[in-house]
Scaffold this active site. Structure first.
Site, short mmCIF file in Angstrom:
data_model
loop_
_atom_site.label_atom_id
_atom_site.label_comp_id
_atom_site.label_asym_id
_atom_site.label_seq_id
_atom_site.Cartn_x
_atom_site.Cartn_y
_atom_site.Cartn_z
N ALA A 161 0.79 -1.25 0.01
CA ALA A 161 0.08 -0.03 -0.01
C ALA A 161 0.87 1.27 -0.05
CB ALA A 161 -1.06 -0.08 1.25
N PHE A 162 0.30 2.46 -0.30
CA PHE A 162 1.15 3.61 -0.55
C PHE A 162 1.68 3.78 0.87
CE2 PHE A 162 -0.66 7.35 1.46
CZ PHE A 162 -2.07 7.04 2.23
N LYS A 163 1.34 3.72 1.91
CA LYS A 163 1.62 4.04 3.09
C LYS A 163 3.44 3.67 3.25
CE LYS A 163 -2.53 4.70 5.58
NZ LYS A 163 -3.54 4.40 4.83
N ASP A 164 3.75 2.63 2.63
CA ASP A 164 5.32 2.28 2.50
C ASP A 164 6.12 3.39 2.17
OD1 ASP A 164 5.05 -0.63 3.38
OD2 ASP A 164 4.44 -1.09 1.46
N MET A 194 6.38 5.34 5.25
CA MET A 194 6.88 4.79 6.62
C MET A 194 8.11 4.12 6.48
SD MET A 194 5.09 4.53 9.16
CE MET A 194 3.28 4.34 9.03
#
Ligand SMILES: *Cc1c(COP(=O)(O)O)cnc(C)c1O
Length: 462
Positions: A110-113, A116
């Site tokens: 997901a884009f949160k990588d 993060m």
């Protein structure tokens, strides 16, 4: 660069301090005191560069007081080396003038990588230099938690506790949080919804004894370092489609308003973005607000795009700060009113918001239909969040401005909804195909601040 709070009452901090702190002590969110502007030539020069180089050029003015140039370049290199695609954020064409920006090639799909993985490396370098250890606490509607765990697992200066709503995340999301075996990783299944988890994290930050006692650090989307990391792919995508020589628009599947706020920052930095379109599912507080109905909390309704099942979008406070002419006292007042249900946005602030943002809401049936339609007409299998974005983008598309929809997760993260819509079971990429066999480790816990704080105190490493 100094960082200031949206509520105007917290001390100014450096980038590193704001990153390690998360939420400001006046309850506000940190923002750079001034947004740096890139010249049209500097933006044009980004076209075609490696993603890591674009990342360096876009983020450097924000971090330069806290990290050395080479150090920051190495941090960026380590952050993105685990991605499964050399372009990091590749663009795909869906149809005439409509493009998908694939943001799901990181370790948790997901884009949160993007944010993060960078923040994990930034924390590691900063804490090592200071000889400190911190406790990271985050609330997740699914994707933040796994991304945080993947970014911090095994780092010896950090314990990470992730609160997620019990029974309200997909099985892949849950397993990504509960299967890492590292002893510094703690997954907590809270008996409540995402807003309860997010409220518990906010309350922990406002409990200064607890906050100082465990050296609390936050990596939720309120952390400005996360917003900053997300600014980069707006530049890479837009310049690949001809910016700054022509404008582009973006549609963003939105929950906490972090991702689309990064687009707003990119625009203020000089990237010629025409429209920023907020796409929501049936949890539509942002769509209602941008339609002029005020910002009033409803009940969170579980949906097939669970990472957007949010009724209080924490980063919206940052947009309000600018819409209210950088008036911290006005923002503090609105946030007080929010505690008792909500507030109306002033006419001037509404006009400021509408200068940049459009919005649309998508029903569950429309989401399923869009998954099916996109597979049939563009040969792309998309996740339900991305489908929400595609539907809203189609409704807001102009003929002369390319529209870029952010594909926020891989379809295999949400196999039930995708299969229901398309009759196709989306396979996991081979690097995580044994996810269903790994043992799970999770603590179920009451939606009770005392119980959660107590658990954390008892489980941090000495
Ligand atoms: C987190 C998330 C969103 C919402 O992003 P915000 O920054 O919270 O607005 C959308 N789609 C997916 C797949 C997500 O994980």
């Amino acid at each position: 660069m100094k960082y200031i709070s949206t509520r105007g009452q917290a001390p100014e901090l450096t980038f590193e301090e704001a990153m390690l702190t998360g939420l400001a002590r006046d309850g506000g969110l940190y923002l750079p005191a001034e947004i740096p502007v890139m010249s049209q030539d500097e933006i044009a020069a980004l076209a075609g560069l490696p993603y890591e180089e674009i990342a360096f050029r876009v983020m450097w003015p924000y971090v330069s007081g806290s990290f050395a140039e080479d150090e920051f370049k190495q941090i960026i290199a380590r952050a993105y080396e685990g991605f499964g695609h050399d372009a990091r954020a590749p663009l795909k064409q869906l149809n005439e003038n409509h493009f998908l920006l694939e943001l799901f090639h990181g370790p948790t799909l997901a884009f949160k990588d993007f944010a993060m993985q960078l923040i994990g490396q930034l924390f590691q370098v900063a804490l090592k230099r200071r000889g400190e250890r911190v406790t990271i606490v985050g609330a997740t509607s699914g994707d933040t938690g796994s991304a945080a765990i993947e970014a911090f697992r095994g780092l010896d200066a950090v314990d990470v506790f992730i609160l997620f709503p019990h029974g309200r995340v997909s099985e892949v999301q849950r397993r990504q949080m509960t299967t890492p075996a590292d002893s510094n990783v703690h997954a907590l299944a809270v008996d409540g919804d995402f807003d309860d988890c997010q409220a518990a994290v906010k309350d922990m930050f406002n409990d200064f004894d607890f906050r100082d006692g465990v050296k609390l650090a936050g990596v939720n989307s309120i952390n400005f370092a996360r917003v900053l990391a997300q600014v980069v792919y707006y530049f890479s995508a837009a310049t690949n489609l001809g910016a700054p020589h022509r404008k582009v628009s973006f549609t963003v599947p939105t929950g906490n308003f972090g991702d689309i706020f990064a687009g707003y920052i990119a625009k203020r930095m000089g990237l010629p973005i025409d429209r920023l379109v907020v796409a929501t599912n049936q949890n539509d507080i942002l769509h209602r607000c941008l339609s002029g109905e005020g910002y009033f909390k409803g009940d969170t309704i579980p949906s097939i795009s669970p990472s957007m099942d949010i009724q209080v979008s924490s980063n919206f406070e940052r947009a309000l700060y600018y819409a209210y002419g950088e008036d911290g006292a006005a923002v503090a007042q609105l946030m007080d009113e929010l505690k008792t249900g909500g507030f109306n946005v002033s006419q001037g602030a509404m006009e400021a918001l509408r200068e940049n943002f459009d919005s649309g809401r998508v029903s569950e049936d429309e989401t399923l239909a869009t998954i099916e339609h996109t597979l049939a007409h563009s040969a792309e299998l998309v996740c339900p969040h991305t489908a929400v974005g595609i539907k809203v983008a189609e409704d807001h598309r102009a003929t002369d401005v390319p529209m870029i929809t952010l594909a926020t997760a891989h379809p295999a993260k949400f196999p039930a909804a995708v299969e229901k819509a398309s009759d196709v079971h989306p396979p996991l990429p081979s690097r995580m195909s044994d996810l269903y066999e790994r043992p799970e480790r999770v603590t179920r816990i009451a939606n009770d601040l005392g119980a959660i704080e107590d658990h954390i105190k008892r489980h941090i490493a000495e």
